[in-house]
Design a protein around this motif. Structure first.
Motif, mmCIF file in Angstrom:
data_model
loop_
_atom_site.group_PDB
_atom_site.id
_atom_site.type_symbol
_atom_site.label_atom_id
_atom_site.label_comp_id
_atom_site.label_asym_id
_atom_site.label_seq_id
_atom_site.Cartn_x
_atom_site.Cartn_y
_atom_site.Cartn_z
ATOM 1 N N ASP A 1 16.718 74.149 42.669
ATOM 2 C CA ASP A 1 16.728 72.884 41.932
ATOM 3 C C ASP A 1 17.147 71.778 42.900
ATOM 4 O O ASP A 1 18.328 71.592 43.188
ATOM 5 C CB ASP A 1 17.715 73.004 40.766
ATOM 6 N N ALA A 2 16.159 71.055 43.385
ATOM 7 C CA ALA A 2 16.425 70.085 44.460
ATOM 8 C C ALA A 2 17.098 68.819 43.956
ATOM 9 O O ALA A 2 17.803 68.149 44.710
ATOM 10 C CB ALA A 2 15.118 69.711 45.164
ATOM 11 N N THR A 3 16.907 68.485 42.698
ATOM 12 C CA THR A 3 17.459 67.218 42.233
ATOM 13 C C THR A 3 18.893 67.338 41.719
ATOM 14 O O THR A 3 19.677 66.406 41.870
ATOM 15 C CB THR A 3 16.549 66.545 41.179
ATOM 16 N N HIS A 4 19.262 68.492 41.145
ATOM 17 C CA HIS A 4 20.663 68.610 40.726
ATOM 18 C C HIS A 4 21.563 69.038 41.878
ATOM 19 O O HIS A 4 22.771 68.775 41.857
ATOM 20 C CB HIS A 4 20.794 69.575 39.542
ATOM 21 N N SER A 5 21.001 69.679 42.882
ATOM 22 C CA SER A 5 21.812 70.101 44.029
ATOM 23 C C SER A 5 22.356 68.906 44.807
ATOM 24 O O SER A 5 23.289 69.058 45.582
ATOM 25 C CB SER A 5 20.984 70.978 44.966
ATOM 26 N N VAL A 6 21.757 67.749 44.637
ATOM 27 C CA VAL A 6 22.250 66.573 45.369
ATOM 28 C C VAL A 6 23.162 65.699 44.514
ATOM 29 O O VAL A 6 23.567 64.611 44.934
ATOM 30 C CB VAL A 6 21.095 65.727 45.946
ATOM 31 N N GLN A 7 23.470 66.171 43.304
ATOM 32 C CA GLN A 7 24.433 65.430 42.473
ATOM 33 C C GLN A 7 25.777 65.315 43.164
ATOM 34 O O GLN A 7 26.192 66.223 43.887
ATOM 35 C CB GLN A 7 24.656 66.152 41.152
ATOM 36 N N ARG A 8 26.471 64.225 42.912
ATOM 37 C CA ARG A 8 27.883 64.091 43.254
ATOM 38 C C ARG A 8 28.624 64.028 41.939
ATOM 39 O O ARG A 8 28.832 62.948 41.390
ATOM 40 C CB ARG A 8 28.122 62.809 44.064
ATOM 41 N N PRO A 9 29.022 65.193 41.386
ATOM 42 C CA PRO A 9 29.524 65.220 40.004
ATOM 43 C C PRO A 9 30.719 64.290 39.822
ATOM 44 O O PRO A 9 31.675 64.340 40.589
ATOM 45 C CB PRO A 9 29.938 66.675 39.785
ATOM 46 N N GLY A 10 30.642 63.459 38.808
ATOM 47 C CA GLY A 10 31.757 62.576 38.495
ATOM 48 C C GLY A 10 31.948 61.456 39.507
ATOM 49 O O GLY A 10 32.815 60.626 39.350
ATOM 50 N N GLY A 11 31.119 61.447 40.527
ATOM 51 C CA GLY A 11 31.345 60.530 41.655
ATOM 52 C C GLY A 11 31.248 59.050 41.331
ATOM 53 O O GLY A 11 31.678 58.215 42.104
ATOM 54 N N LEU A 12 30.683 58.725 40.182
ATOM 55 C CA LEU A 12 30.565 57.313 39.832
ATOM 56 C C LEU A 12 31.442 56.946 38.646
ATOM 57 O O LEU A 12 31.092 56.095 37.856
ATOM 58 C CB LEU A 12 29.106 56.971 39.508
ATOM 59 N N GLY A 13 32.591 57.588 38.505
ATOM 60 C CA GLY A 13 33.447 57.284 37.362
ATOM 61 C C GLY A 13 32.852 57.908 36.118
ATOM 62 O O GLY A 13 32.827 59.119 35.966
ATOM 63 N N GLY A 14 32.321 57.080 35.233
ATOM 64 C CA GLY A 14 31.840 57.559 33.938
ATOM 65 C C GLY A 14 30.472 58.225 33.949
ATOM 66 O O GLY A 14 30.023 58.724 32.942
ATOM 67 N N THR A 15 29.752 58.220 35.077
ATOM 68 C CA THR A 15 28.481 58.935 35.126
ATOM 69 C C THR A 15 28.475 59.854 36.335
ATOM 70 O O THR A 15 29.383 59.838 37.142
ATOM 71 C CB THR A 15 27.280 57.971 35.231
ATOM 72 N N THR A 16 27.441 60.655 36.432
ATOM 73 C CA THR A 16 27.342 61.584 37.551
ATOM 74 C C THR A 16 26.393 60.998 38.588
ATOM 75 O O THR A 16 25.215 60.826 38.318
ATOM 76 C CB THR A 16 26.859 62.955 37.051
ATOM 77 N N GLY A 17 26.913 60.687 39.744
ATOM 78 C CA GLY A 17 26.111 60.067 40.798
ATOM 79 C C GLY A 17 25.389 61.096 41.631
ATOM 80 O O GLY A 17 25.476 62.293 41.384
ATOM 81 N N GLY A 18 24.694 60.657 42.643
ATOM 82 C CA GLY A 18 23.961 61.587 43.492
ATOM 83 C C GLY A 18 23.383 60.899 44.703
ATOM 84 O O GLY A 18 23.694 59.749 44.990
ATOM 85 N N ASP A 19 22.576 61.619 45.425
ATOM 86 C CA ASP A 19 21.965 61.108 46.633
ATOM 87 C C ASP A 19 20.481 61.403 46.561
ATOM 88 O O ASP A 19 20.007 62.373 47.123
ATOM 89 C CB ASP A 19 22.576 61.800 47.861
ATOM 90 N N GLY A 20 19.740 60.541 45.850
ATOM 91 C CA GLY A 20 18.349 60.817 45.546
ATOM 92 C C GLY A 20 17.475 61.005 46.773
ATOM 93 O O GLY A 20 16.563 61.824 46.767
ATOM 94 N N GLU A 21 17.755 60.274 47.823
ATOM 95 C CA GLU A 21 16.909 60.407 49.000
ATOM 96 C C GLU A 21 17.048 61.791 49.629
ATOM 97 O O GLU A 21 16.260 62.193 50.472
ATOM 98 C CB GLU A 21 17.235 59.314 50.027
ATOM 99 N N LEU A 22 18.108 62.524 49.224
ATOM 100 C CA LEU A 22 18.349 63.850 49.783
ATOM 101 C C LEU A 22 17.547 64.944 49.096
ATOM 102 O O LEU A 22 17.370 66.020 49.660
ATOM 103 C CB LEU A 22 19.832 64.199 49.672
ATOM 104 N N ALA A 23 17.082 64.699 47.874
ATOM 105 C CA ALA A 23 16.386 65.758 47.140
ATOM 106 C C ALA A 23 15.167 66.272 47.919
ATOM 107 O O ALA A 23 14.988 67.484 48.048
ATOM 108 C CB ALA A 23 16.006 65.286 45.744
ATOM 109 N N PRO A 24 14.332 65.402 48.476
ATOM 110 C CA PRO A 24 13.194 65.927 49.255
ATOM 111 C C PRO A 24 13.643 66.695 50.497
ATOM 112 O O PRO A 24 13.002 67.679 50.878
ATOM 113 C CB PRO A 24 12.428 64.658 49.667
ATOM 114 N N VAL A 25 14.742 66.267 51.101
ATOM 115 C CA VAL A 25 15.260 66.963 52.289
ATOM 116 C C VAL A 25 15.646 68.402 51.925
ATOM 117 O O VAL A 25 15.264 69.363 52.605
ATOM 118 C CB VAL A 25 16.479 66.206 52.871
#
Lengths: 260, 260, 260, 260
Positions: free
Chosen positions: A182-206
């Motif tokens: 699962d390339a898109t959830h593996s790049v999540q930064r859980p809780g990283g944005l306070g009230g939402t779950t952030g991530g690094d979208g440009e990393l999913a293709p990598v």
């Protein structure tokens, strides 16, 4: 190795028309690139970080929509179920029932999903060692489930971070399990944005490229025509406009990795 | 600081007579040592590693037993609930509803527990950063729950291992949350024994001492009169014969840490 | 158990007069509280994050100062050495040679320190499992070092973070090793401030209390009369004004933990 | 993207004749596959787990051998240096000076390597966040080093384990740093075999494929004609007989990933 398959779709069933649009777009891309895929979308985001977040249309409505899309386009569909009751309802329309990562050890949910006779895709918990998915497989088999997948989606790595251990894919396949990344959830930064779950979208293709190069059965990627305005997991989803190029590369890497 | 309280009891409701025996023994120890405590036992081990493991008497029977024990001994009782339906049934007899760690982000379960009007104790997920428990507290408050606890029980640390970050206790209290430390689950080695979850039982008292010295509200410890033959979590539970000495030391450390 | 001892002093030898001031202040506190301690300060910060950071007076000058302080106050002194040559020079004045964490597996440095005949204190690398310190002890013993300590100072936990695993203290003592806990470096957030190494100074007393409650041989704490203006590791050092109260509590916790 | 290059060779200079044999074999493979490479071998294993382990011929002898191999075969050579003095000696014969991971923050060593005027390859510490390699690059630049590489070799992940975070490769390249992936050390299980450092040799090709698919500058792989009898790091080295096939696949993946 046999060609990899893909699980593609938006994170959430934001609306019926949105789901149809996304499905038709993905289907055209799939036809042009010659890939096999399942269409995925969630009817309920049941463990959102904040109680104020969008959740979705619910199991009945959501699975009806997915079922109609699947029938019309001739593709299998998949969605995540969060309770034994939901599994039963969803199974009417859904080809592959997905067990969420946090729930991957809930015996009753695994049993309910297995007993529907549908295929089951268990997301590996962020807290689980690769070799411990064998226990999940054993549970599923004991409930007469013969057709299941295990999906790697990252492991807890310090706070507010996940790491995608590429060895995990190898180890689980070596145990005889069919493995999806699962390339898109593996790049999540859980809780990283306070009230939402952030991530690094440009990393999913990598990470998708890395994972397919290890030699696995398939890739799960969420995609959205407008990630910036997605109602959930916006920053991680692959922009639809980049999907085709990415799929072409992933298939090419798969063949290169297998020495073909 | 005010005296810490304890959540004590066997992991599982192995049988009605076993529960009564354990409760009476613990109650005597509590009276002798002058501590405040809640009696704890699980009616269903819903996420066992293996499908062959012992699960328990179920919610109706289990909560009836716990309720009778609480009434007879005059102590509040607590147990873990795994679905919204269970929360409602348990609330009839149970003073403090415990949300399991893997389920700590399931909004529907938090809502159901909160809506019963009972106090709620959320085990912090092994995948959760300390500061992200604030989102859980916010969810509970939005469902009108005014009386809740957060329990630290270790964080995923590589594979098949948990680490109990003592900073977490400090950070969560600083957010204004009442914080419990679960000394017996924090020493688990998840999946470490193949088909069961192993641990390091001799370490539970060590971590309990460390945690109370940081200055927290209470300690959760499972205890068993015969850990080697316990039907679940055997290796981690505090042998009942060592409980009194440990409680005395924990209270003394608490006072020493507060400069009393 | 026997009373714990302490390793106390500022991170760096900022100047000769500063070192004397700190040493005299600490010595008075030690006398009032009745603790045993060694005086510590570094003559060279050899692995600073940035090349622009303060490094110190160097080995010759630094060890002369420390030696004079030790002689005058009648306390043993300790400092960290970074090369075999430095170990030899330092040994003239220094009672306990400290091996930095990053260098804990450099055989030549361990050998040089051991061969001086001085006691050796090895900081456990952030990358090392507790049980692997046994290999370090074996190396030291093979070089005829009979008097050594192992200091826990946190383990890599995701990026820019360390976790102090309290189980480590227990495991290393069980291997027969004398164990110190470094409360001020264990709260570092390595690299967390861009060009310097940040930390959570208010956490150092919390972790010191937790560590002493597990039952160890001693505590290492850096202290500074003005942490905000310290030339290195400012945010982590214990403000000198809080040191006495902290030492009193730590000794009290030690006795409470031992059931005394 | 430009073709990736490779750093290839046995872990240790087991003997002069062994080094020549390995170098000639690798050179033939490189010619057949058309790849660019540097020849690598270590003259001193300076941080072995146990003091009884093989260390090597030392800096003078080792670098002379490597220099002669490089001259004869017309390939650049590289080796790891462990002290400022060694860096100076090695620079006479060695094209690329490698800084070991544990020493990546030792300012004096970085300075000495930089001042030789040779290219420098810094192994990223197992304790270092990807973005903190920028501080290392800044140190090197401040010492007038213009030609350097950063090598990822895994990050501490719990005890006795490393994880190769594929995001790290992307993040470091985004900082403008040339990035190498060390496939054979990333699969080490540090300390995992008691007195030696174990690993998962079959995983090195898996991680090499994943890493090259992310789009990096090169791959570092140790290779040995008889890994089972290697004097160090035996279990992790790529058997020489499999090297050619692996290189061909890695180059093909590189092109596929770049859409070529």
């Amino acid at each position: 190795g046999p060609a990899p398959f893909f699980i593609l779709g938006p994170c959430a069933l934001e609306s019926e028309s949105f789901a149809w649009e996304m499905a038709r777009s993905i289907d055209e891309i799939a036809k042009r690139t010659g890939i096999n895929y399942l269409f995925k979308a969630s009817y309920d985001k049941a463990n959102r970080t904040s109680v104020k977040s969008f959740r979705g249309p619910g199991v009945e409505e959501g699975c009806r929509i997915l079922g109609e899309i699947g029938k019309e386009l001739g593709v299998p569909v998949t969605t995540d179920v969060h309770s034994p009751q939901d599994a039963e309802i969803a199974a009417e329309h859904i080809d592959l029932l997905q067990i969420p990562a946090f729930l991957c050890r809930q015996t009753d949910l695994l049993e309910a999903a297995a007993k529907t006779g549908r295929a089951v895709n268990v997301k590996k918990g962020q807290f689980l060692a690769p070799w411990d998915t064998v226990n999940i497989a054993d549970k599923l088999r004991s409930f007469e489930c013969r057709n299941f997948l295990i999906t790697e989606r990252g492991t807890t790595f310090g706070y507010n971070n996940l790491v995608a251990d590429m060895r995990s894919l190898y180890w689980m396949r070596k145990e005889g399990l069919p493995v999806i990344f699962d390339a898109t959830h593996s790049v999540q930064r859980p809780g990283g944005l306070g009230g939402t779950t952030g991530g690094d979208g440009e990393l999913a293709p990598v990470l998708a490229r890395a994972a397919i190069a290890t030699g696995i059965d398939g890739i799960f990627m969420e995609t959205h025509s407008d990630p910036a305005n997605a109602l959930s997991d916006g920053p991680n989803q692959i922009p639809l406009e980049f999907l085709e190029d990415l799929l072409v590369r992933l298939v090419a890497i798969h063949h290169a990795a297998h020495g073909a």
